[in-house]
Write an enzyme that holds these catalytic residues in place. Sequence first.
Site, mmCIF file in Angstrom:
data_model
loop_
_atom_site.group_PDB
_atom_site.id
_atom_site.type_symbol
_atom_site.label_atom_id
_atom_site.label_comp_id
_atom_site.label_asym_id
_atom_site.label_seq_id
_atom_site.Cartn_x
_atom_site.Cartn_y
_atom_site.Cartn_z
ATOM 1 N N HIS A 1 6.061 -33.507 4.061
ATOM 2 C CA HIS A 1 7.036 -34.461 2.775
ATOM 3 C C HIS A 1 5.790 -34.887 2.130
ATOM 4 C CE1 HIS A 1 10.796 -36.577 3.827
ATOM 5 N NE2 HIS A 1 10.871 -35.011 5.229
ATOM 6 N N ASP B 1 8.616 -43.879 -4.655
ATOM 7 C CA ASP B 1 8.766 -45.081 -5.477
ATOM 8 C C ASP B 1 7.545 -45.186 -6.126
ATOM 9 O OD1 ASP B 1 11.313 -45.120 -5.132
ATOM 10 O OD2 ASP B 1 11.069 -45.199 -3.031
ATOM 11 N N ALA C 1 4.164 -43.725 0.554
ATOM 12 C CA ALA C 1 3.980 -42.983 -0.879
ATOM 13 C C ALA C 1 3.032 -43.973 -1.061
ATOM 14 C CB ALA C 1 4.974 -44.064 -1.696
ATOM 15 N N GLU D 1 14.450 -35.722 10.010
ATOM 16 C CA GLU D 1 13.344 -36.010 9.379
ATOM 17 C C GLU D 1 12.791 -37.263 10.605
ATOM 18 O OE1 GLU D 1 14.082 -36.725 5.321
ATOM 19 O OE2 GLU D 1 13.392 -38.757 5.596
HETATM 20 P P1 FAD Z 1 11.939 -37.041 -9.551
HETATM 21 O O1 FAD Z 1 13.040 -36.577 -9.514
HETATM 22 O O2 FAD Z 1 10.813 -37.532 -10.289
HETATM 23 O O3 FAD Z 1 12.899 -38.817 -9.669
HETATM 24 C C1 FAD Z 1 12.526 -39.754 -10.434
HETATM 25 C C2 FAD Z 1 13.494 -40.563 -11.649
HETATM 26 O O4 FAD Z 1 12.986 -40.083 -12.426
HETATM 27 C C3 FAD Z 1 15.141 -40.121 -11.317
HETATM 28 O O5 FAD Z 1 16.126 -40.742 -12.135
HETATM 29 C C4 FAD Z 1 15.220 -38.483 -12.494
HETATM 30 O O6 FAD Z 1 16.671 -38.841 -12.668
HETATM 31 C C5 FAD Z 1 13.938 -39.828 -13.118
HETATM 32 N N1 FAD Z 1 13.707 -37.739 -13.755
HETATM 33 C C6 FAD Z 1 13.283 -37.234 -13.047
HETATM 34 N N2 FAD Z 1 12.136 -36.162 -14.179
HETATM 35 C C7 FAD Z 1 12.233 -36.603 -15.221
HETATM 36 C C8 FAD Z 1 11.944 -36.245 -15.992
HETATM 37 N N3 FAD Z 1 11.108 -35.236 -16.124
HETATM 38 N N4 FAD Z 1 11.919 -37.133 -17.386
HETATM 39 C C9 FAD Z 1 12.635 -38.398 -17.042
HETATM 40 N N5 FAD Z 1 12.882 -38.681 -15.867
HETATM 41 C C10 FAD Z 1 13.270 -38.006 -14.983
HETATM 42 N N6 FAD Z 1 10.035 -41.036 -0.542
HETATM 43 C C11 FAD Z 1 8.553 -41.364 -0.014
HETATM 44 O O7 FAD Z 1 7.932 -42.612 -0.410
HETATM 45 N N7 FAD Z 1 8.652 -41.491 0.816
HETATM 46 C C12 FAD Z 1 9.071 -40.037 1.306
HETATM 47 O O8 FAD Z 1 8.953 -39.400 2.810
HETATM 48 C C13 FAD Z 1 10.291 -39.914 1.019
HETATM 49 N N8 FAD Z 1 11.332 -39.480 1.960
HETATM 50 C C14 FAD Z 1 12.372 -38.890 1.544
HETATM 51 C C15 FAD Z 1 13.442 -37.199 1.715
HETATM 52 C C16 FAD Z 1 14.557 -37.240 0.724
HETATM 53 C C17 FAD Z 1 15.913 -36.646 1.283
HETATM 54 C C18 FAD Z 1 14.934 -38.401 -0.419
HETATM 55 C C19 FAD Z 1 16.619 -37.742 -0.518
HETATM 56 C C20 FAD Z 1 14.604 -38.944 -0.774
HETATM 57 C C21 FAD Z 1 12.698 -39.716 -0.437
HETATM 58 N N9 FAD Z 1 11.940 -40.571 -0.478
HETATM 59 C C22 FAD Z 1 10.958 -40.611 -0.339
HETATM 60 C C23 FAD Z 1 12.015 -41.677 -1.886
HETATM 61 C C24 FAD Z 1 11.906 -40.903 -2.994
HETATM 62 O O9 FAD Z 1 10.353 -40.361 -3.516
HETATM 63 C C25 FAD Z 1 12.925 -41.752 -4.381
HETATM 64 O O10 FAD Z 1 13.751 -41.430 -4.310
HETATM 65 C C26 FAD Z 1 11.581 -41.754 -5.916
HETATM 66 O O11 FAD Z 1 12.326 -42.303 -6.059
HETATM 67 C C27 FAD Z 1 11.894 -40.510 -6.286
HETATM 68 O O12 FAD Z 1 11.731 -39.445 -6.089
HETATM 69 P P2 FAD Z 1 12.585 -37.611 -6.892
HETATM 70 O O13 FAD Z 1 11.229 -36.860 -5.875
HETATM 71 O O14 FAD Z 1 13.446 -37.977 -6.199
HETATM 72 O O15 FAD Z 1 11.974 -38.252 -7.796
#
Ligand code: FAD
Length: 289
Positions: A86, A118, A61, A28
Amino acid sequence: MELKEIYQFDDCHQNKNLYMKNPKISFEVFPPKDGNISDLFDEVRFLKKYNPSLISLTFGANGGTRSLSLEILKMFIDLELNVMPHYTCVGSTKSDIEKYIVAIENMGIENILALRGDPLKDITFEPDFRYANELVEFIKNRTNLSIGVAGYPEGHIECENIHKDIENLKRKVDAGADVIFTQLFFNNDKFFKYVELVRNAGINVPIIPGIMPVRSLKQLDKMVGMARVEIPNNLRQSLIKFPNDSKKLGIEFAINQCQGLIDFGVLGLHFFTLNHSDQTSEILDNILF
Ligand code: FAD
């Protein structure tokens, strides 16, 4: 090549030996803040010798890196690398997302990591998507892209508990995600337990652990301040005691961690390279596949 072809979960699941010793490697990287992509090009060209199955490119973001992202993806494709951009939906409209996924499909890209991102401080409109599962569904309905999503072995920072977080992870898989790429972690036992909980929740897609080579205590504290990640006491103490050897300590820690994950039988190792090939390269040179 699509994610589901790279990580052949069903076949491998049936024949453990197929994947026990041969995890797929992915890297990555992020778009350079100053927009100068030539250093990134050199780092990635160097890492190409490890025959990565994927190069993933993070997504800002706040949208600041969107056009640069397409330029970098083109550069990787020219290097004959398989890419996984991503995409974060927070702060994006449906139309923004539609344009991006059409653009990458037109470039011949087959994969995407679908994320919520975020929340932005200065957001001025109601976002079209609140959670990543909605983005997965949107992409699935409109494209043939193979979709990865994020998983959190220690629970996502906003979620009240790991079980609730895994319920939300299931929404993403049910919406069409093919592979889970995890947040960094340093305690393999947390990952092993997570895999068990995820499987018990009926989620049957590959879970690829994210590995971050530590460069310094300062950098480590910054990263884990934004996530829910436990730093093992022995790692912290060594970094405090030998600050000048931080990079070397980070390499040694990651070699042991990767070896433990390979022995467990992971299908892949996803390295958060932080745009530096040196540590990742040394780790890979010292892992026994
Ligand atoms: P989600 O899956 O939507 O989850 C976010 C939160 O909401 C969690 O607490 C989850 O439990 C809760 N949730 C999910 N769905 C629901 C629902 N339907 N109802 C109620 N609650 C719900 N960030 C960047 O800005 N750019 C990047 O390129 C980037 N790359 C990443 C790569 C990896 C491998 C990882 C692990 C993270 C990356 N992130 C990146 C960070 C990520 O954007 C953050 O961790 C963000 O806060 C959550 O994204 P997510 O897609 O997991 O969100």
